[in-house]
Scaffold this motif. Sequence first.
Motif, PDB file in Angstrom:
ATOM      1  N   ASP A 137       0.815  -1.221   0.000  1.00  0.00           N
ATOM      2  CA  ASP A 137       0.000   0.000   0.000  1.00  0.00           C
ATOM      3  C   ASP A 137       0.843   1.263   0.000  1.00  0.00           C
ATOM      4  O   ASP A 137       0.504   2.228  -0.671  1.00  0.00           O
ATOM      5  N   VAL A 138       1.942   1.285   0.747  1.00  0.00           N
ATOM      6  CA  VAL A 138       2.718   2.541   0.839  1.00  0.00           C
ATOM      7  C   VAL A 138       3.732   2.676  -0.295  1.00  0.00           C
ATOM      8  O   VAL A 138       4.185   3.784  -0.590  1.00  0.00           O
ATOM      9  N   GLY A 139       4.069   1.589  -0.944  1.00  0.00           N
ATOM     10  CA  GLY A 139       5.066   1.676  -2.034  1.00  0.00           C
ATOM     11  C   GLY A 139       6.387   2.214  -1.512  1.00  0.00           C
ATOM     12  O   GLY A 139       6.910   1.722  -0.515  1.00  0.00           O
ATOM     13  N   ASP A 140       6.906   3.272  -2.178  1.00  0.00           N
ATOM     14  CA  ASP A 140       8.216   3.808  -1.783  1.00  0.00           C
ATOM     15  C   ASP A 140       8.112   4.931  -0.745  1.00  0.00           C
ATOM     16  O   ASP A 140       9.131   5.466  -0.310  1.00  0.00           O
ATOM     17  N   ALA A 141       6.879   5.319  -0.390  1.00  0.00           N
ATOM     18  CA  ALA A 141       6.721   6.458   0.538  1.00  0.00           C
ATOM     19  C   ALA A 141       7.280   6.110   1.927  1.00  0.00           C
ATOM     20  O   ALA A 141       7.275   4.941   2.336  1.00  0.00           O
ATOM     21  N   GLU A 142       7.742   7.149   2.629  1.00  0.00           N
ATOM     22  CA  GLU A 142       8.208   6.962   4.016  1.00  0.00           C
ATOM     23  C   GLU A 142       6.987   6.664   4.880  1.00  0.00           C
ATOM     24  O   GLU A 142       5.951   7.333   4.734  1.00  0.00           O
ATOM     25  N   CYS A 143       7.083   5.707   5.780  1.00  0.00           N
ATOM     26  CA  CYS A 143       5.918   5.396   6.623  1.00  0.00           C
ATOM     27  C   CYS A 143       6.349   5.002   8.035  1.00  0.00           C
ATOM     28  O   CYS A 143       7.006   3.983   8.244  1.00  0.00           O
ATOM     29  N   ASN A 144       5.964   5.846   9.005  1.00  0.00           N
ATOM     30  CA  ASN A 144       6.211   5.542  10.420  1.00  0.00           C
ATOM     31  C   ASN A 144       5.012   4.790  10.991  1.00  0.00           C
ATOM     32  O   ASN A 144       3.885   5.290  10.945  1.00  0.00           O
ATOM     33  N   VAL A 145       5.283   3.625  11.530  1.00  0.00           N
ATOM     34  CA  VAL A 145       4.200   2.761  12.021  1.00  0.00           C
ATOM     35  C   VAL A 145       4.189   2.754  13.548  1.00  0.00           C
ATOM     36  O   VAL A 145       5.249   2.675  14.183  1.00  0.00           O
ATOM     37  N   VAL A 146       2.993   2.812  14.123  1.00  0.00           N
ATOM     38  CA  VAL A 146       2.872   2.521  15.561  1.00  0.00           C
ATOM     39  C   VAL A 146       2.168   1.177  15.700  1.00  0.00           C
ATOM     40  O   VAL A 146       1.288   0.850  14.898  1.00  0.00           O
ATOM     41  N   GLU A 147       2.590   0.428  16.711  1.00  0.00           N
ATOM     42  CA  GLU A 147       2.086  -0.941  16.865  1.00  0.00           C
ATOM     43  C   GLU A 147       1.401  -1.119  18.220  1.00  0.00           C
ATOM     44  O   GLU A 147       1.966  -0.768  19.260  1.00  0.00           O
ATOM     45  N   LEU A 148       0.189  -1.663  18.185  1.00  0.00           N
ATOM     46  CA  LEU A 148      -0.500  -2.026  19.432  1.00  0.00           C
ATOM     47  C   LEU A 148      -0.395  -3.536  19.571  1.00  0.00           C
ATOM     48  O   LEU A 148      -0.969  -4.292  18.775  1.00  0.00           O
ATOM     49  N   GLN A 149       0.376  -3.963  20.566  1.00  0.00           N
ATOM     50  CA  GLN A 149       0.584  -5.398  20.760  1.00  0.00           C
ATOM     51  C   GLN A 149      -0.546  -6.011  21.585  1.00  0.00           C
ATOM     52  O   GLN A 149      -1.168  -5.337  22.399  1.00  0.00           O
ATOM     53  N   GLY A 150      -0.721  -7.305  21.410  1.00  0.00           N
ATOM     54  CA  GLY A 150      -1.688  -8.026  22.247  1.00  0.00           C
ATOM     55  C   GLY A 150      -1.116  -8.274  23.641  1.00  0.00           C
ATOM     56  O   GLY A 150      -0.075  -7.721  24.014  1.00  0.00           O
ATOM     57  N   THR A 151      -1.788  -9.113  24.393  1.00  0.00           N
ATOM     58  CA  THR A 151      -1.386  -9.414  25.776  1.00  0.00           C
ATOM     59  C   THR A 151       0.075  -9.886  25.838  1.00  0.00           C
ATOM     60  O   THR A 151       0.464 -10.813  25.122  1.00  0.00           O
ATOM     61  N   THR A 152       0.859  -9.247  26.698  1.00  0.00           N
ATOM     62  CA  THR A 152       2.276  -9.586  26.829  1.00  0.00           C
ATOM     63  C   THR A 152       2.448 -11.063  27.203  1.00  0.00           C
ATOM     64  O   THR A 152       1.802 -11.548  28.132  1.00  0.00           O
ATOM     65  N   GLY A 153       3.294 -11.743  26.461  1.00  0.00           N
ATOM     66  CA  GLY A 153       3.575 -13.153  26.757  1.00  0.00           C
ATOM     67  C   GLY A 153       2.614 -14.121  26.078  1.00  0.00           C
ATOM     68  O   GLY A 153       2.773 -15.330  26.195  1.00  0.00           O
ATOM     69  N   SER A 154       1.609 -13.587  25.371  1.00  0.00           N
ATOM     70  CA  SER A 154       0.673 -14.484  24.668  1.00  0.00           C
ATOM     71  C   SER A 154       1.256 -14.822  23.301  1.00  0.00           C
ATOM     72  O   SER A 154       1.959 -14.012  22.699  1.00  0.00           O
ATOM     73  N   SER A 155       0.923 -16.011  22.789  1.00  0.00           N
ATOM     74  CA  SER A 155       1.510 -16.399  21.500  1.00  0.00           C
ATOM     75  C   SER A 155       1.100 -15.471  20.364  1.00  0.00           C
ATOM     76  O   SER A 155       1.944 -15.145  19.523  1.00  0.00           O
ATOM     77  N   PRO A 156      -0.152 -14.978  20.297  1.00  0.00           N
ATOM     78  CA  PRO A 156      -0.445 -14.085  19.170  1.00  0.00           C
ATOM     79  C   PRO A 156       0.338 -12.766  19.229  1.00  0.00           C
ATOM     80  O   PRO A 156       0.707 -12.214  18.184  1.00  0.00           O
ATOM     81  N   ALA A 157       0.597 -12.271  20.437  1.00  0.00           N
ATOM     82  CA  ALA A 157       1.372 -11.014  20.540  1.00  0.00           C
ATOM     83  C   ALA A 157       2.805 -11.243  20.061  1.00  0.00           C
ATOM     84  O   ALA A 157       3.366 -10.438  19.309  1.00  0.00           O
ATOM     85  N   ILE A 158       3.378 -12.356  20.476  1.00  0.00           N
ATOM     86  CA  ILE A 158       4.775 -12.644  20.100  1.00  0.00           C
ATOM     87  C   ILE A 158       4.860 -12.896  18.581  1.00  0.00           C
ATOM     88  O   ILE A 158       5.689 -12.316  17.875  1.00  0.00           O
ATOM     89  N   ASN A 159       3.965 -13.733  18.085  1.00  0.00           N
ATOM     90  CA  ASN A 159       4.076 -14.177  16.687  1.00  0.00           C
ATOM     91  C   ASN A 159       3.607 -13.123  15.684  1.00  0.00           C
ATOM     92  O   ASN A 159       4.171 -13.003  14.599  1.00  0.00           O
ATOM     93  N   ARG A 160       2.553 -12.391  16.034  1.00  0.00           N
ATOM     94  CA  ARG A 160       2.066 -11.370  15.084  1.00  0.00           C
ATOM     95  C   ARG A 160       3.083 -10.247  14.955  1.00  0.00           C
ATOM     96  O   ARG A 160       3.221  -9.633  13.905  1.00  0.00           O
ATOM     97  N   LYS A 161       3.803  -9.972  16.028  1.00  0.00           N
ATOM     98  CA  LYS A 161       4.872  -8.957  15.979  1.00  0.00           C
ATOM     99  C   LYS A 161       5.975  -9.449  15.038  1.00  0.00           C
ATOM    100  O   LYS A 161       6.395  -8.740  14.130  1.00  0.00           O
ATOM    101  N   GLN A 162       6.383 -10.700  15.270  1.00  0.00           N
ATOM    102  CA  GLN A 162       7.465 -11.276  14.455  1.00  0.00           C
ATOM    103  C   GLN A 162       7.106 -11.284  12.966  1.00  0.00           C
ATOM    104  O   GLN A 162       7.906 -10.884  12.111  1.00  0.00           O
ATOM    105  N   GLY A 163       5.888 -11.719  12.645  1.00  0.00           N
ATOM    106  CA  GLY A 163       5.480 -11.820  11.239  1.00  0.00           C
ATOM    107  C   GLY A 163       5.471 -10.469  10.545  1.00  0.00           C
ATOM    108  O   GLY A 163       5.933 -10.334   9.408  1.00  0.00           O
ATOM    109  N   PHE A 164       4.972  -9.452  11.242  1.00  0.00           N
ATOM    110  CA  PHE A 164       4.916  -8.106  10.654  1.00  0.00           C
ATOM    111  C   PHE A 164       6.326  -7.584  10.422  1.00  0.00           C
ATOM    112  O   PHE A 164       6.634  -7.033   9.355  1.00  0.00           O
ATOM    113  N   GLU A 165       7.198  -7.790  11.421  1.00  0.00           N
ATOM    114  CA  GLU A 165       8.587  -7.330  11.287  1.00  0.00           C
ATOM    115  C   GLU A 165       9.275  -8.024  10.108  1.00  0.00           C
ATOM    116  O   GLU A 165      10.041  -7.401   9.370  1.00  0.00           O
TER     117      GLU A 165
END
Length: 312
Positions: A137-165
């Motif tokens: 969606d952003v192509g070559d444009a500069e884009c600063n992202v803020v991230e809202l993580q799920g519950t600390t220590g939960s598998s979706p919070a850990i894994n969804r962060k990793q996948g996005f990164e």
Amino acid sequence: LISGLMASTTIAAGAADMTVGFSQIGSESGWRAAETSLTKSQAEERGIDLKFADAQQKQENQIKAVRSFIAQGVDAILIAPVVATGWEGVLEEAKDAEIPVVLLDRQIDAPEDLYLTAVTSDQVHEGKVAGEWLVKDVGDAECNVVELQGTTGSSPAINRKQGFEEAIAGHDNIKIIRSQTGDFTRTKGKEVMESFIKAEDGGKNICALYAHNDDMAVGAIQAIKEAGLKPGTDIKVVSIDAVPDIFQAMAAGEANATVELTPNMAGPAFDALEKYKADGTEPPKWIQTESKLYTQADDPMKVYEEKKGLGY
Ligand code: AHR
């Protein structure tokens, strides 16, 4: 034909005889409430006696509930584990009592022989799908992202962060500038987004929000509007779950994309348990559910109407 009929009769009898304990995390999100309601209706349809325990987001309550299910001699236990670690002890107890355990929607860090199967999505993949949408969606444009993580220590919070990164790695124009937990709730999603906006020049420095679930995104959308900015335009919004409310936000142009997570984890879990009880068939250790991307181009109001009938 006769043997086919007998086989199905045996399976049906197995299901009708089953008592299953379900330790649910709580009701932090619309998705979780739908999972609870679908588990109850699936049990009812199959003649399963379901014993339900709401842990109010606390692992210690889940462990107590599982111990109580063991003491009652249930036939099987479902656990939606709030966090990934700390399960070995109680799972050993269930194993010693020969009670099969099925994990619902979250994974754990424990040896696989301690549970029968896990019905979950590929959460790293979900994060990747969200990140890949943003990259495109952003192509070559500069884009600063803020991230809202799920519950600390939960598998979706850990894994969804990793996948996005992983998805944004190598795209130096896209940077995560702030990342904090919003505990999968609307209220905290809004609160944390307010603090991000404050810290980032009233939100002007933020190009996109990545939220680990839709409920936090919905809370954050409210914060963006209250700051005088347009969610979906000034700040792009991508999240995970595909709950009805995010489709309303998409239809209004206030959210951009979501990755679907089915709330029907109980259906495949009960199928596996029924087979296991009927003739000892071992299910695979991981029963994977699908992760489909939806955007504003997917007729959000039509999807909203369809979703409303599915446990929401
Ligand atoms: O484990 C699944 C996650 O837990 C859902 O994405 C979220 O809404 C829920 O609370």
